[in-house]
Design a protein around this motif. Sequence first.
Motif, PDB file in Angstrom:
ATOM      1  N   GLU A 250       0.819  -1.215   0.000  1.00 27.59           N
ATOM      2  CA  GLU A 250       0.000   0.000   0.000  1.00 27.59           C
ATOM      3  C   GLU A 250       0.853   1.266   0.000  1.00 27.59           C
ATOM      4  OE1 GLU A 250      -3.368   0.923  -0.106  1.00 27.59           O
ATOM      5  OE2 GLU A 250      -3.501  -1.086  -0.958  1.00 27.59           O
ATOM      6  N   ALA A 251       1.903   1.283   0.816  1.00 22.39           N
ATOM      7  CA  ALA A 251       2.738   2.491   0.916  1.00 22.39           C
ATOM      8  C   ALA A 251       3.598   2.697  -0.319  1.00 22.39           C
ATOM      9  CB  ALA A 251       3.618   2.408   2.163  1.00 22.39           C
ATOM     10  N   ALA A 252       3.695   1.696  -1.177  1.00 23.68           N
ATOM     11  CA  ALA A 252       4.517   1.800  -2.384  1.00 23.68           C
ATOM     12  C   ALA A 252       3.728   2.269  -3.605  1.00 23.68           C
ATOM     13  CB  ALA A 252       5.160   0.446  -2.692  1.00 23.68           C
ATOM     14  N   ARG A 253       2.411   2.434  -3.459  1.00 25.45           N
ATOM     15  CA  ARG A 253       1.577   2.799  -4.610  1.00 25.45           C
ATOM     16  C   ARG A 253       1.796   4.260  -5.015  1.00 25.45           C
ATOM     17  NH1 ARG A 253      -4.399   0.593  -3.420  1.00 25.45           N
ATOM     18  NH2 ARG A 253      -4.770   1.801  -5.311  1.00 25.45           N
ATOM     19  N   ILE A 254       2.041   4.472  -6.300  1.00 25.12           N
ATOM     20  CA  ILE A 254       2.277   5.806  -6.837  1.00 25.12           C
ATOM     21  C   ILE A 254       1.604   5.905  -8.199  1.00 25.12           C
ATOM     22  CG2 ILE A 254       4.491   6.168  -5.652  1.00 25.12           C
ATOM     23  CD1 ILE A 254       5.890   5.326  -8.262  1.00 25.12           C
ATOM     24  N   ASP A 255       1.572   7.108  -8.756  1.00 27.93           N
ATOM     25  CA  ASP A 255       1.117   7.280 -10.127  1.00 27.93           C
ATOM     26  C   ASP A 255       2.144   6.715 -11.096  1.00 27.93           C
ATOM     27  OD1 ASP A 255      -1.382   8.589  -9.792  1.00 27.93           O
ATOM     28  OD2 ASP A 255      -0.351  10.482  -9.371  1.00 27.93           O
ATOM     29  N   THR A 256       1.689   6.255 -12.236  1.00 24.62           N
ATOM     30  CA  THR A 256       2.606   5.936 -13.325  1.00 24.62           C
ATOM     31  C   THR A 256       3.139   7.240 -13.919  1.00 24.62           C
ATOM     32  OG1 THR A 256       0.821   5.939 -14.947  1.00 24.62           O
ATOM     33  CG2 THR A 256       1.362   3.818 -13.933  1.00 24.62           C
ATOM     34  N   PRO A 257       4.193   7.188 -14.724  1.00 25.17           N
ATOM     35  CA  PRO A 257       4.569   8.379 -15.487  1.00 25.17           C
ATOM     36  C   PRO A 257       3.392   8.854 -16.343  1.00 25.17           C
ATOM     37  CG  PRO A 257       6.276   6.693 -15.623  1.00 25.17           C
ATOM     38  CD  PRO A 257       5.093   6.053 -14.953  1.00 25.17           C
ATOM     39  N   VAL A 258       3.440  10.101 -16.760  1.00 25.67           N
ATOM     40  CA  VAL A 258       2.380  10.644 -17.609  1.00 25.67           C
ATOM     41  C   VAL A 258       2.257   9.797 -18.870  1.00 25.67           C
ATOM     42  CG1 VAL A 258       1.630  12.626 -18.964  1.00 25.67           C
ATOM     43  CG2 VAL A 258       2.679  12.968 -16.719  1.00 25.67           C
ATOM     44  N   GLN A 259       1.034   9.370 -19.165  1.00 26.70           N
ATOM     45  CA  GLN A 259       0.793   8.546 -20.352  1.00 26.70           C
ATOM     46  C   GLN A 259       0.186   9.422 -21.438  1.00 26.70           C
ATOM     47  OE1 GLN A 259      -1.561   5.298 -18.675  1.00 26.70           O
ATOM     48  NE2 GLN A 259       0.292   4.136 -18.234  1.00 26.70           N
ATOM     49  N   ASP A 260       0.980   9.649 -22.456  1.00 23.81           N
ATOM     50  CA  ASP A 260       0.592  10.540 -23.552  1.00 23.81           C
ATOM     51  C   ASP A 260       0.947   9.854 -24.863  1.00 23.81           C
ATOM     52  OD1 ASP A 260      -0.178  12.716 -25.079  1.00 23.81           O
ATOM     53  OD2 ASP A 260       1.695  13.820 -24.746  1.00 23.81           O
ATOM     54  N   PRO A 261      -0.079   9.548 -25.682  1.00 23.38           N
ATOM     55  CA  PRO A 261      -1.483   9.964 -25.611  1.00 23.38           C
ATOM     56  C   PRO A 261      -2.247   9.240 -24.500  1.00 23.38           C
ATOM     57  CG  PRO A 261      -1.181   8.411 -27.403  1.00 23.38           C
ATOM     58  CD  PRO A 261       0.197   8.728 -26.886  1.00 23.38           C
ATOM     59  N   GLU A 262      -3.389   9.803 -24.119  1.00 25.50           N
ATOM     60  CA  GLU A 262      -4.216   9.182 -23.098  1.00 25.50           C
ATOM     61  C   GLU A 262      -4.655   7.800 -23.573  1.00 25.50           C
ATOM     62  OE1 GLU A 262      -7.963  10.416 -20.255  1.00 25.50           O
ATOM     63  OE2 GLU A 262      -8.032  11.010 -22.365  1.00 25.50           O
ATOM     64  N   PRO A 263      -4.538   6.789 -22.712  1.00 27.46           N
ATOM     65  CA  PRO A 263      -4.956   5.442 -23.122  1.00 27.46           C
ATOM     66  C   PRO A 263      -6.453   5.385 -23.409  1.00 27.46           C
ATOM     67  CG  PRO A 263      -3.594   5.370 -21.139  1.00 27.46           C
ATOM     68  CD  PRO A 263      -3.939   6.803 -21.372  1.00 27.46           C
ATOM     69  N   LEU A 264      -6.860   4.383 -24.163  1.00 30.40           N
ATOM     70  CA  LEU A 264      -8.276   4.158 -24.421  1.00 30.40           C
ATOM     71  C   LEU A 264      -9.004   3.879 -23.102  1.00 30.40           C
ATOM     72  CD1 LEU A 264      -8.043   1.991 -27.661  1.00 30.40           C
ATOM     73  CD2 LEU A 264      -8.776   4.373 -27.474  1.00 30.40           C
ATOM     74  N   PRO A 265     -10.322   4.076 -23.067  1.00 26.07           N
ATOM     75  CA  PRO A 265     -11.066   4.000 -21.802  1.00 26.07           C
ATOM     76  C   PRO A 265     -10.852   2.710 -21.007  1.00 26.07           C
ATOM     77  CG  PRO A 265     -12.438   5.022 -23.460  1.00 26.07           C
ATOM     78  CD  PRO A 265     -11.186   4.571 -24.171  1.00 26.07           C
ATOM     79  N   TYR A 266     -10.716   1.568 -21.665  1.00 25.88           N
ATOM     80  CA  TYR A 266     -10.604   0.319 -20.914  1.00 25.88           C
ATOM     81  C   TYR A 266      -9.288   0.228 -20.136  1.00 25.88           C
ATOM     82  CZ  TYR A 266      -7.330  -1.956 -24.218  1.00 25.88           C
ATOM     83  OH  TYR A 266      -6.232  -2.302 -24.961  1.00 25.88           O
ATOM     84  N   LEU A 267      -8.324   1.086 -20.447  1.00 31.01           N
ATOM     85  CA  LEU A 267      -7.045   1.100 -19.743  1.00 31.01           C
ATOM     86  C   LEU A 267      -6.958   2.209 -18.699  1.00 31.01           C
ATOM     87  CD1 LEU A 267      -4.670   0.394 -22.766  1.00 31.01           C
ATOM     88  CD2 LEU A 267      -5.145  -1.154 -20.847  1.00 31.01           C
ATOM     89  N   ARG A 268      -8.054   2.923 -18.487  1.00 29.92           N
ATOM     90  CA  ARG A 268      -8.058   4.005 -17.500  1.00 29.92           C
ATOM     91  C   ARG A 268      -8.700   3.528 -16.202  1.00 29.92           C
ATOM     92  NH1 ARG A 268     -11.129   8.349 -21.238  1.00 29.92           N
ATOM     93  NH2 ARG A 268      -9.929   7.999 -23.170  1.00 29.92           N
ATOM     94  N   GLY A 269      -8.228   4.097 -15.095  1.00 27.13           N
ATOM     95  CA  GLY A 269      -8.817   3.798 -13.794  1.00 27.13           C
ATOM     96  C   GLY A 269      -8.575   4.938 -12.836  1.00 27.13           C
ATOM     97  N   ASP A 270      -9.304   4.937 -11.750  1.00 23.36           N
ATOM     98  CA  ASP A 270      -9.161   5.994 -10.749  1.00 23.36           C
ATOM     99  C   ASP A 270      -8.079   5.684  -9.720  1.00 23.36           C
ATOM    100  OD1 ASP A 270     -11.230   7.516 -11.874  1.00 23.36           O
ATOM    101  OD2 ASP A 270     -12.755   6.391 -10.750  1.00 23.36           O
ATOM    102  N   GLN A 271      -7.712   4.437  -9.586  1.00 20.24           N
ATOM    103  CA  GLN A 271      -6.755   4.052  -8.553  1.00 20.24           C
ATOM    104  C   GLN A 271      -5.315   4.096  -9.071  1.00 20.24           C
ATOM    105  OE1 GLN A 271      -7.816   0.287  -6.786  1.00 20.24           O
ATOM    106  NE2 GLN A 271      -9.992   0.795  -6.727  1.00 20.24           N
TER     107      GLN A 271
END
Length: 394
Positions: A250-271
């Motif tokens: 849990e303490a190791a969870r971070i954002d990924t690097p900026v993904q550009d272009p934005e991935p298609l919807p099935y690859l997006r999530g809030d977590q």
Amino acid sequence: MTVIDIPADSPFGIDNLPYGVFSTAGSAPRVGVRVADKVVDLSVVLGDEVFARPSLNDFMALGPQAWASARARIAASVRGEVPAHAVADLADVAMHLPIEVADYVDFYASEQHATNLGRLFRPDSAPLMPNWKHLPVGYHGRAGTVIVSGTDIVRPCGQRKSPAAPAPSFGPSQRVDIEAELGFIVGVPSEPGAVITPDEFAEHIFGAVVVNDWSARDIQAWEYVPLGPFLGKSFATSISPWVVPLAALEAARIDTPVQDPEPLPYLRGDQKWGLDVDLTVEWNGQLVSRPPYAQMYWSPAQMLAHTTINGAAARTGDLFASGTISGDRKDQRGAFIELTWGGAEPVEVNGEPRTFLEDGDEIAIAATAPGPGGSRIGFGEVRARILPATQAGR
């Protein structure tokens, strides 16, 4: 009864509690948990038959609620007294493959690694293929050659053809390489036709291991066009014996690097499912690289979502690995083909210039991650030695 001494700075403390399958002299393999430098027999401490089995699969299939309950009971037990016969010194146990591997998939999720290999293999073209930033690229590996740390690797044989050679030849690979990776293990399966979204990742993934996906680069280079890796990858994939529960990260969870272009919807999530995990690679005892998982472009949640988006079912015991972890600096490259730039820039190992692996070489890859309150979570290591091809009668 006995009390386990857990040093405050141990990477295998109460905040970790990784699972493995172990045996002692004259006993059958069963499930244990590592606490400091001890192994605790869960079939004794928790009194549940599911931990008396020679793999984690049955326990993993029970799902997050059972995982959380067991973790709480284990933590409570090891904080107090446990039966002395349920505790063994780490040095006195044999570790086994912790899971029955259902399927094995290897991804290619590091932008730095993919860029470096693109420059090596296609110097006159763009280093990244057009699809790379739109989907997690991967290939289906061979589950039957996933092995536990400590198992020696026999040098593979196969076809090789250098660019200048008029025809291929057959023989032992001359360019045996490593790939420092993290692997993720499916606990809860999915039904055929169902899709696992990125935000459902924790409902299905039990934990993570360190992976060394061994590669024979000369065999790979000749065979991989047009369908991709096969014999150059399928001879061995080593994993660490301890499975770090997802709950410990849990303490190791971070954002990924900026993904550009934005991935298609099935690859997006809030977590957030990027992970701040630091790896080390030792070659014959010398530290040669520190790959940083935090820089991986695609998250494991996106890898699992992509795996199932076509309706393919996930199964208990599925293992999917990240692909080689490489960072921006040369000393962060997780494969020797990158570290030595295809063999053109040898590195010094114990005073000798080295490129690819020689018989007798030993590789150890370890990993740690942030834990609660400034602690560190240990994954342990995946270690193996290269044996000559002739030892298999080749």
